[in-house]
Design an enzyme around this catalytic site. Structure first.
Site, PDB file in Angstrom:
ATOM      1  N   HIS A 104       0.835  -1.146  -0.213  1.00  0.00           N
ATOM      2  CA  HIS A 104      -0.020  -0.082   0.010  1.00  0.00           C
ATOM      3  C   HIS A 104       0.671   0.994   0.174  1.00  0.00           C
ATOM      4  O   HIS A 104       1.378   1.617   1.317  1.00  0.00           O
ATOM      5  CB  HIS A 104      -1.402   0.038   0.881  1.00  0.00           C
ATOM      6  CG  HIS A 104      -1.568   0.957   1.084  1.00  0.00           C
ATOM      7  ND1 HIS A 104      -2.644   0.391   2.219  1.00  0.00           N
ATOM      8  CD2 HIS A 104      -1.731   2.287   0.470  1.00  0.00           C
ATOM      9  CE1 HIS A 104      -3.692   2.194   1.884  1.00  0.00           C
ATOM     10  NE2 HIS A 104      -2.986   2.811   1.193  1.00  0.00           N
ATOM     11  N   HIS A 158       1.538   5.011  -2.694  1.00  0.00           N
ATOM     12  CA  HIS A 158       1.241   6.276  -3.753  1.00  0.00           C
ATOM     13  C   HIS A 158       2.472   6.628  -3.847  1.00  0.00           C
ATOM     14  O   HIS A 158       2.755   7.219  -3.219  1.00  0.00           O
ATOM     15  CB  HIS A 158      -0.261   6.947  -3.535  1.00  0.00           C
ATOM     16  CG  HIS A 158      -1.223   6.730  -2.437  1.00  0.00           C
ATOM     17  ND1 HIS A 158      -2.130   5.804  -3.230  1.00  0.00           N
ATOM     18  CD2 HIS A 158      -1.727   5.880  -1.833  1.00  0.00           C
ATOM     19  CE1 HIS A 158      -3.347   5.674  -2.870  1.00  0.00           C
ATOM     20  NE2 HIS A 158      -2.799   4.895  -1.118  1.00  0.00           N
ATOM     21  N   HIS A 173      -9.367   0.879  -1.829  1.00  0.00           N
ATOM     22  CA  HIS A 173      -9.150   1.861  -0.016  1.00  0.00           C
ATOM     23  C   HIS A 173     -10.610   2.254   0.192  1.00  0.00           C
ATOM     24  O   HIS A 173     -11.707   2.502  -0.243  1.00  0.00           O
ATOM     25  CB  HIS A 173      -9.168   3.817  -0.543  1.00  0.00           C
ATOM     26  CG  HIS A 173      -7.738   3.731  -0.213  1.00  0.00           C
ATOM     27  ND1 HIS A 173      -6.732   3.042  -1.260  1.00  0.00           N
ATOM     28  CD2 HIS A 173      -6.269   4.439  -0.464  1.00  0.00           C
ATOM     29  CE1 HIS A 173      -5.963   3.123  -1.532  1.00  0.00           C
ATOM     30  NE2 HIS A 173      -6.049   4.095  -0.202  1.00  0.00           N
ATOM     31  N   GLU A 181     -11.525   4.198   5.442  1.00  0.00           N
ATOM     32  CA  GLU A 181     -10.511   4.746   6.280  1.00  0.00           C
ATOM     33  C   GLU A 181     -11.494   6.261   7.357  1.00  0.00           C
ATOM     34  O   GLU A 181     -11.399   5.985   8.063  1.00  0.00           O
ATOM     35  CB  GLU A 181      -9.669   5.380   5.090  1.00  0.00           C
ATOM     36  CG  GLU A 181      -8.413   6.327   5.997  1.00  0.00           C
ATOM     37  CD  GLU A 181      -7.574   7.033   4.147  1.00  0.00           C
ATOM     38  OE1 GLU A 181      -8.510   6.955   3.131  1.00  0.00           O
ATOM     39  OE2 GLU A 181      -6.148   7.352   5.085  1.00  0.00           O
ATOM     40  N   ASP A 205       1.798   3.963   2.857  1.00  0.00           N
ATOM     41  CA  ASP A 205       0.674   4.533   2.818  1.00  0.00           C
ATOM     42  C   ASP A 205       1.477   5.846   1.197  1.00  0.00           C
ATOM     43  O   ASP A 205       1.814   5.701   0.199  1.00  0.00           O
ATOM     44  CB  ASP A 205      -0.476   5.214   3.300  1.00  0.00           C
ATOM     45  CG  ASP A 205      -1.737   5.563   2.838  1.00  0.00           C
ATOM     46  OD1 ASP A 205      -1.583   5.215   1.180  1.00  0.00           O
ATOM     47  OD2 ASP A 205      -2.472   6.045   3.733  1.00  0.00           O
ATOM     48  N   ASP A 206       1.630   6.651   2.255  1.00  0.00           N
ATOM     49  CA  ASP A 206       2.392   8.335   1.392  1.00  0.00           C
ATOM     50  C   ASP A 206       4.026   8.688   1.859  1.00  0.00           C
ATOM     51  O   ASP A 206       3.415   9.407   3.544  1.00  0.00           O
ATOM     52  CB  ASP A 206       1.588   9.750   1.839  1.00  0.00           C
ATOM     53  CG  ASP A 206       0.434   9.210   0.886  1.00  0.00           C
ATOM     54  OD1 ASP A 206      -0.111   9.334  -0.526  1.00  0.00           O
ATOM     55  OD2 ASP A 206      -0.722   8.500   1.425  1.00  0.00           O
TER      56      ASP A 206
HETATM   57  N1  ADE Z   1      -4.208   9.230  -1.771  1.00  0.00           N
HETATM   58  C1  ADE Z   1      -3.137   9.233  -2.015  1.00  0.00           C
HETATM   59  N2  ADE Z   1      -3.164   8.521  -0.134  1.00  0.00           N
HETATM   60  C2  ADE Z   1      -4.424   8.722  -0.092  1.00  0.00           C
HETATM   61  C3  ADE Z   1      -5.237   8.150   1.069  1.00  0.00           C
HETATM   62  N3  ADE Z   1      -4.437   7.694   2.434  1.00  0.00           N
HETATM   63  N4  ADE Z   1      -6.285   7.541   0.989  1.00  0.00           N
HETATM   64  C4  ADE Z   1      -6.713   8.270   0.125  1.00  0.00           C
HETATM   65  N5  ADE Z   1      -6.655   8.281  -1.149  1.00  0.00           N
HETATM   66  C5  ADE Z   1      -4.713   8.783  -0.877  1.00  0.00           C
HETATM   67 ZN    ZN Z   2      -4.139   5.080   0.780  1.00  0.00          ZN
END
Ligand code: ADE
Ligand code: ZN
Length: 341
Positions: free
Chosen positions: A19, A21, A199, A202, A280-281
């Protein structure tokens, strides 16, 4: 476990990232470098002032900044550099397999060709496979704040590159954009041979997780934290062996949870859900795989066995072949069996 030992243990675990991006791995230093060579002026005048803006109260506040950062990416070289920087970083953390998301619409909506985006990403992934021994899968995400019609256009544009794309996902602003909005495009994506993830749960309610399972037919749920609100859903996840790709540092940064001690991963593991940990990011949320493992283990007092299970679960939930899964799971087991803490 002593904290230094915990760090050392985590560093050595062979890990799978499911997971991530790629646009969320855009470190400010590289962002400024690429902005400069593309003659784009960022709204922030230094790396430090940009980093100071990384304080979010919810998903949308993060997404607003994330999309601004991605605007400096124009050329194939930019996407290549972004992906290569990510791969070299996670190689240093002993990540041996990645399944990464990219958001084509974030770029095509600015006039950047789909081919420019995917060529840059793909070439870096191939170099990573050859030189760093990192296996990979590539997942194209539809932006859920846009229409299903826009997603269909993206699906169409992807077909020229379908050999390089393993699956589709669904990301961006969750609340008010339920999975049901994308039922037809997911069905069409599956017909083109793409595997499906989304997703869900969340920020959005537990119903969105049910929709992702029952209407989109996904094989994994990204995040899915909210499943703890519904015991029947938990049983369904266990029965169908649906993985939840959880992202602890992201959840704290976006206030999905108040503090790491509240993270549901341990409860889910103990219930027998195929829970996994990812980043994630990472450029925005304070850490890559190792930091996610470490902060979670520290807050929840995870044992060596929990960490072993998390690492195994990630390979189990991956899209590797059974033989490749077995090989990676053996190396996780060998690592823990021979680890002397
Ligand atoms: N795009 C990038 N990170 C995300 C996240 N945590 N939730 C939804 N979209 C995303
Ligand atoms: Zn994500």
């Amino acid at each position: 476990m002593e904290l230094l030992k915990l760090k050392e243990l985590i560093q050595g675990i062979p890990k799978a990232e499911l997971h991530l991006h790629i646009e969320g791995s855009f470190e400010p230093e590289l962002m400024f470098e690429i902005a400069k060579r593309n003659n784009i002026k960022l709204e922030y005048d230094s790396v430090d002032s940009l980093k100071k803006a990384y304080k979010f109260s919810n998903l949308q506040e993060f997404l607003d900044i994330y999309y601004i950062g991605a605007q400096v990416l124009l050329h194939e070289q930019d996407f290549y550099d972004l992906t290569w920087a990510y791969l070299t970083k996670v190689h240093s953390q002993n990540v041996v397999h990645v399944e990464l998301f990219f958001d084509p619409q974030t770029h095509t909506d600015r006039g950047v060709d789909f081919g420019v985006v995917i060529n840059g990403i793909y070439k870096a992934l191939e170099k990573g496979r050859q030189e760093l021994n990192i296996s990979y899968k590539l997942i194209m995400s539809y932006l859920r704040h846009l229409s299903e019609e826009e997603a269909f256009k993206t699906l169409e544009a992807s077909l020229l590159y379908s050999d390089w794309i393993d699956g589709v996902g669904l990301d961006s602003s969750e609340k008010g954009n339920p999975p049901s909005k994308f039922e037809r495009v997911f069905e069409a994506s599956a017909k083109h041979g793409y595997s499906l993830v989304a997703h869900a749960g969340e920020e959005g309610p537990v119903e969105y997780i049910w929709e992702a399972l029952n209407l989109l037919n996904v094989v994994r749920i990204d995040h899915g934290n909210r499943c703890l609100d519904d015991e029947a859903l938990i049983q369904e996840l266990i029965e169908k062996n649906i993985a939840l790709t959880l992202c602890p540092l992201s959840n704290v940064a976006l206030k999905v949870i108040h503090k790491m001690e509240d993270h549901p991963v341990l409860t889910l593991l103990e219930k027998g859900v195929l829970a996994t940990i990812h980043s994630d990011d990472p450029a925005y949320f304070g850490g890559y795989m190792n930091e996610n493992y470490y902060e979670t283990a520290r807050a929840l007092h995870l044992t060596e066995n929990h960490l072993r299970q998390l690492a195994i679960n990630a390979f189990e939930a991956s899209w590797l072949s059974q033989a490749e899964k077995d090989k990676n799971i053996s190396s996780v087991n060998n690592y823990f069996d021979s680890y002397i803490g």
